[in-house]
Each structure stands twice: as C-alpha cells, then as structure tokens.
Design a protein around this motif. Structure first.
Motif, PDB file in Angstrom:
ATOM      1  N   LEU A  55       0.825  -1.212   0.000  1.00 14.03           N
ATOM      2  CA  LEU A  55       0.000   0.000   0.000  1.00 14.03           C
ATOM      3  C   LEU A  55       0.857   1.260   0.000  1.00 14.03           C
ATOM      4  O   LEU A  55       0.551   2.232  -0.694  1.00 14.03           O
ATOM      5  CB  LEU A  55      -0.944   0.004   1.203  1.00 14.03           C
ATOM      6  N   LEU A  56       1.932   1.250   0.778  1.00 13.76           N
ATOM      7  CA  LEU A  56       2.825   2.409   0.816  1.00 13.76           C
ATOM      8  C   LEU A  56       3.512   2.641  -0.530  1.00 13.76           C
ATOM      9  O   LEU A  56       3.852   3.768  -0.874  1.00 13.76           O
ATOM     10  CB  LEU A  56       3.867   2.244   1.923  1.00 13.76           C
ATOM     11  N   ALA A  57       3.692   1.568  -1.286  1.00  9.75           N
ATOM     12  CA  ALA A  57       4.314   1.673  -2.608  1.00  9.75           C
ATOM     13  C   ALA A  57       3.282   1.955  -3.699  1.00  9.75           C
ATOM     14  O   ALA A  57       3.642   2.095  -4.872  1.00  9.75           O
ATOM     15  CB  ALA A  57       5.068   0.386  -2.935  1.00  9.75           C
ATOM     16  N   GLY A  58       2.008   2.009  -3.323  1.00 11.55           N
ATOM     17  CA  GLY A  58       0.955   2.246  -4.303  1.00 11.55           C
ATOM     18  C   GLY A  58       0.659   1.044  -5.168  1.00 11.55           C
ATOM     19  O   GLY A  58       0.100   1.162  -6.257  1.00 11.55           O
ATOM     20  N   GLU A  59       1.017  -0.142  -4.681  1.00 12.34           N
ATOM     21  CA  GLU A  59       0.807  -1.369  -5.450  1.00 12.34           C
ATOM     22  C   GLU A  59      -0.519  -2.018  -5.066  1.00 12.34           C
ATOM     23  O   GLU A  59      -0.984  -1.880  -3.928  1.00 12.34           O
ATOM     24  CB  GLU A  59       1.948  -2.357  -5.173  1.00 12.34           C
ATOM     25  N   PRO A  60      -1.135  -2.763  -5.982  1.00 12.46           N
ATOM     26  CA  PRO A  60      -2.383  -3.468  -5.668  1.00 12.46           C
ATOM     27  C   PRO A  60      -2.120  -4.606  -4.679  1.00 12.46           C
ATOM     28  O   PRO A  60      -1.015  -5.150  -4.632  1.00 12.46           O
ATOM     29  CB  PRO A  60      -2.857  -3.998  -7.017  1.00 12.46           C
ATOM     30  N   VAL A  61      -3.145  -4.933  -3.923  1.00 17.45           N
ATOM     31  CA  VAL A  61      -3.029  -5.974  -2.911  1.00 17.45           C
ATOM     32  C   VAL A  61      -4.117  -7.017  -3.139  1.00 17.45           C
ATOM     33  O   VAL A  61      -5.293  -6.677  -3.234  1.00 17.45           O
ATOM     34  CB  VAL A  61      -3.169  -5.376  -1.496  1.00 17.45           C
ATOM     35  N   ARG A 102      -1.087   9.261   1.957  1.00 18.94           N
ATOM     36  CA  ARG A 102      -2.354   8.713   2.442  1.00 18.94           C
ATOM     37  C   ARG A 102      -2.516   7.347   1.786  1.00 18.94           C
ATOM     38  O   ARG A 102      -2.153   7.181   0.619  1.00 18.94           O
ATOM     39  CB  ARG A 102      -3.524   9.632   2.097  1.00 18.94           C
ATOM     40  N   ILE A 103      -3.029   6.393   2.539  1.00 22.03           N
ATOM     41  CA  ILE A 103      -3.254   5.064   1.975  1.00 22.03           C
ATOM     42  C   ILE A 103      -4.682   4.642   2.263  1.00 22.03           C
ATOM     43  O   ILE A 103      -5.307   5.111   3.222  1.00 22.03           O
ATOM     44  CB  ILE A 103      -2.243   4.022   2.503  1.00 22.03           C
ATOM     45  N   THR A 104      -5.187   3.759   1.431  1.00 24.67           N
ATOM     46  CA  THR A 104      -6.561   3.295   1.582  1.00 24.67           C
ATOM     47  C   THR A 104      -6.565   1.911   2.203  1.00 24.67           C
ATOM     48  O   THR A 104      -5.977   0.971   1.665  1.00 24.67           O
ATOM     49  CB  THR A 104      -7.274   3.280   0.214  1.00 24.67           C
ATOM     50  N   PRO A 106      -9.237  -1.010   4.450  1.00 24.79           N
ATOM     51  CA  PRO A 106     -10.652  -1.370   4.506  1.00 24.79           C
ATOM     52  C   PRO A 106     -11.488  -0.416   5.392  1.00 24.79           C
ATOM     53  O   PRO A 106     -12.684  -0.286   5.188  1.00 24.79           O
ATOM     54  CB  PRO A 106     -10.631  -2.785   5.092  1.00 24.79           C
ATOM     55  N   ILE A 107     -10.831   0.277   6.319  1.00 28.78           N
ATOM     56  CA  ILE A 107     -11.551   1.229   7.180  1.00 28.78           C
ATOM     57  C   ILE A 107     -11.661   2.608   6.536  1.00 28.78           C
ATOM     58  O   ILE A 107     -12.262   3.510   7.090  1.00 28.78           O
ATOM     59  CB  ILE A 107     -10.897   1.355   8.576  1.00 28.78           C
ATOM     60  N   GLY A 108     -11.048   2.786   5.363  1.00 26.08           N
ATOM     61  CA  GLY A 108     -11.080   4.063   4.665  1.00 26.08           C
ATOM     62  C   GLY A 108      -9.684   4.607   4.447  1.00 26.08           C
ATOM     63  O   GLY A 108      -8.687   3.972   4.792  1.00 26.08           O
ATOM     64  N   GLU A 109      -9.619   5.799   3.884  1.00 26.69           N
ATOM     65  CA  GLU A 109      -8.330   6.427   3.615  1.00 26.69           C
ATOM     66  C   GLU A 109      -7.789   7.053   4.895  1.00 26.69           C
ATOM     67  O   GLU A 109      -8.524   7.736   5.606  1.00 26.69           O
ATOM     68  CB  GLU A 109      -8.470   7.498   2.535  1.00 26.69           C
ATOM     69  N   VAL A 110      -6.511   6.792   5.165  1.00 26.56           N
ATOM     70  CA  VAL A 110      -5.877   7.318   6.382  1.00 26.56           C
ATOM     71  C   VAL A 110      -4.489   7.838   6.034  1.00 26.56           C
ATOM     72  O   VAL A 110      -3.866   7.395   5.062  1.00 26.56           O
ATOM     73  CB  VAL A 110      -5.754   6.247   7.493  1.00 26.56           C
ATOM     74  N   PRO A 111      -3.974   8.776   6.848  1.00 28.69           N
ATOM     75  CA  PRO A 111      -2.585   9.184   6.660  1.00 28.69           C
ATOM     76  C   PRO A 111      -1.661   7.995   6.939  1.00 28.69           C
ATOM     77  O   PRO A 111      -1.947   7.154   7.801  1.00 28.69           O
ATOM     78  CB  PRO A 111      -2.387  10.277   7.717  1.00 28.69           C
TER      79      PRO A 111
END
Length: 190
Positions: A55-61, A102-104, A106-111
């Motif tokens: 997620l920090l790298a902006g990659e799909p999970v 910011r990363i997304t 399951p609880i939503g987007e967070v810093p």
C-alpha cells in the motif's frame, strides 16, 4: 530514521524474538484470536507487513492470494518470513515522504502515519496474543504502549461503524498493565 519508524523496528525485534521462541509443538496451539492457531497468527502478521508495504508503494493488494500462499508455508519458516517482511515494511515507512502519504485501508483512507500507529498497536497486541498462547512474557516498553493506546483510541473514533478490524473494547481496571489495556481496547480479555 523517523522516531516512529525506530519504534516499529524495536517492536518488530521483540515480535521476532517471541516468534523464534515458539516451540515446534506450539504452532497449532489456540490463540486469543478466534479461529487462529499460533502459526495462523504469525502468518497474519507477515501478511499485514506485506499488505502495508504494498500500500505504501501504491501497489495493488490481493489479500486472498497472499493468505493462500502463506497457508502453504511451513511454520519453521515463519520467523524468517516475519523478520524479512518486517524489514521491508520498516524501509517502506522510512522512505522519503512516506509518512506524508495517504493510503486506503478497509476502514477508509488514512494518513500513512496513522497506519504506522496501527501497525505498532497491532504488532504489540499480536505479541500479547502470542505470549498468551505460548506461555511467554512480552517485553514492549510501557511508555510506547501508552502512546499507542492513545493513538488507537483516536483511530478507532474515525472507523466507520461495522468496519473495525478489531473486537469491541473490553473493560479492564485503570491500573491494569499498559499492554493489557491496549489488548482490551482492541477486543481482548486480559
């Protein structure tokens, strides 16, 4: 290194120490996490490290694929996988500007900084879970645990109803040990 990342390095070191101390006959013991034995608990931690690194790298999970692959891993390899995935996560959080993202979830987007607090709290609570299951004593600094209690309270207030990754808070005495209070905040019964 950012101070919060240094805290994560220390927490991971204690987690790795506890995982390395798991006996060969303890991997199938039940844990306070319903439906997870000790091996599954550690697999979950490795998966969490990998998910947040991606997620920090902006990659799909693809969590289902990750979990399936980890389910095939021999428990004797889990300490190594924990250490390797923890180092990858530490590097991801320590990358330039990582904590400003910011990363997304399951609880939503967070810093990203809030997600780092989440990883700290989760690693300590799963250390508590592992200790309960295997008869160990976790060694996390009380001052760090106290900070993560407050960070977790603040994060939990922002979680949409029905999306919490944790159980409902459990009441404990005010004078309970800090790690017991953190565990109770995240749904464990000390």
């Amino acid at each position: 290194m950012e101070p919060l990342v240094a805290d994560l390095v220390d927490v991971h070191a204690e987690g790795a120490r506890a995982i390395a101390a798991v006996g060969a006959d303890q991997w199938s013991l039940p844990t306070p996490c319903e439906d997870w034995d000790v091996a599954d608990l550690v697999r979950h931690q490795v998966m969490g490290h990998r998910v947040f690194t991606a997620l920090l790298a902006g990659e799909p999970v693809d969590r289902a694929t990750m979990w399936g692959e980890l389910g095939e891993v021999d428990p004797a390899q889990l300490t190594t996988l924990f250490v390797e995935s923890a180092r990858d996560l530490e590097r991801a959080f320590d990358a330039p500007e990582a904590l400003a993202r910011r990363i997304t979830l399951p609880i939503g987007e967070v810093p990203a900084e809030a997600s780092l607090h989440l990883r700290l709290a989760e690693t300590m609570v799963h250390g508590w879970d592992l200790a309960r299951a295997t008869g160990q004593q976790p060694h996390f600094p009380d001052d760090l645990v106290e900070r993560e209690i407050e960070a977790s309270r603040q994060l939990l207030q922002r979680v949409p109803a029905g999306h919490s990754p944790f159980g409902s808070p459990v009441g404990v005495p005010d004078d309970a040990a800090p790690l017991d209070r953190l565990a109770a905040l995240l749904g464990r019964t000390p």
